[in-house]
Design an enzyme around this catalytic site. Sequence first.
Site, short mmCIF file in Angstrom:
data_model
loop_
_atom_site.label_atom_id
_atom_site.label_comp_id
_atom_site.label_asym_id
_atom_site.label_seq_id
_atom_site.Cartn_x
_atom_site.Cartn_y
_atom_site.Cartn_z
N ASP A 74 0.81 -1.22 0.00
CA ASP A 74 0.00 0.00 0.00
C ASP A 74 0.84 1.27 0.00
O ASP A 74 0.33 2.37 0.14
CB ASP A 74 -0.96 0.02 1.20
CG ASP A 74 -0.22 -0.04 2.54
OD1 ASP A 74 1.03 -0.11 2.53
OD2 ASP A 74 -0.89 -0.02 3.59
N ASP A 124 24.99 37.74 -3.55
CA ASP A 124 23.86 38.57 -3.12
C ASP A 124 24.15 39.09 -1.72
O ASP A 124 25.08 38.62 -1.04
CB ASP A 124 22.53 37.80 -3.15
CG ASP A 124 22.59 36.50 -2.37
OD1 ASP A 124 23.19 36.48 -1.28
OD2 ASP A 124 22.03 35.50 -2.85
N LYS A 143 21.38 41.64 -6.08
CA LYS A 143 20.48 40.65 -6.67
C LYS A 143 19.09 40.80 -6.07
O LYS A 143 18.93 40.95 -4.86
CB LYS A 143 20.97 39.22 -6.41
CG LYS A 143 20.14 38.16 -7.14
CD LYS A 143 20.55 36.74 -6.76
CE LYS A 143 19.86 36.27 -5.50
NZ LYS A 143 20.02 34.82 -5.27
N ASP A 185 28.71 30.60 -2.40
CA ASP A 185 27.27 30.45 -2.17
C ASP A 185 27.02 29.13 -1.45
O ASP A 185 27.89 28.25 -1.43
CB ASP A 185 26.50 30.49 -3.48
CG ASP A 185 25.10 31.11 -3.31
OD1 ASP A 185 24.67 31.30 -2.16
OD2 ASP A 185 24.45 31.40 -4.33
#
Length: 331
Positions: A43, A181, A210, A235
């Site tokens: 299931d 950013d 940004k 980043d």
Amino acid sequence: MNGLARSRAPALFSLQGGRPLLERICAQLGVAPAGLEEREFEDGEHKLRPLESVRGRDVYVVESLASDGARSVDDKLVRALFLIGVLRDSGALRVTMVAPYLCYARKDMRTKPRDPVTIRYLAQLFEAAGAQRIITLDVHNRAAFENAFRIPAEHLSAAPLLVHALLPLVGGGELVVVSPDAGGVKRAERFRQAFERELGRPVSFAFVEKFRSGGVLRGGRVAGDVEGRCAVIVDDLISSGGTLARAAAACRELGARRAVAAVTHGVFSADCDAALEASALERIMLLDTIARPLPAGLSPQRLQVLGCAPLLAEAIRRLHDDGSLVELEGA
């Protein structure tokens, strides 16, 4: 690698998809991975059962909570929660969740009316399941991560690993560390400090404007001097590749002599390889925190993948021995 001080070794578990990373961590610690039965039912439900006793033991669940192609993020999350629950029910002394990549961590604030703060709900789930500590690598917002949890939330930085790997590539000449950013300034500043310690000389800093709205990126002006320097763009993750490509183009337009990227997590959304291959990035360094195939269209010489197992193993060793993680946190 130092040995484990306590007489009884910790038990380290992972789901099937996380087994390769678990084996590398266990090799560093000199212990065997703990056995786990994973049974699927017709299931769609499943059962997890530890195959060895954990009563009175220090236990770690190692699982990167990102889709790996075989299982969705939510499937892996539910299984990790159920595993934590059964380990607590089985008498584990302490259960620590080790998530190299932590799902939903990017949704850490409201940006629109009635927005969810999903990282807070995630924290409540782990706490309810019985986790007593959580460890992760380079979340999007460290302060939001730490504030979301009521249990100890340990944040590790990939900066030492990435800086060490980048030194042969960028060690000569002037260097500038760039955040793509304004939100990543603190992360990039930790990299800048790490480079200064390794090089023994000043390293410049810059960030790129940004704005993102509705999935559309805008901006591109650079705050800081990049002319004549090697730009290391830092980043926490690569998804579409647009942010890194935009930052690299902006730096090169202002006279940076080359651009490379240092990234912790390779999320790699569809078509990211086209954006990255066409970008001004000479090299992308990242960690293997997510078990996902690398973009087929990205030249192998532009991408270098580093192992996160030694860092995670050292964190586990220190926690098991009641040691300090301060040196590993990248604070």
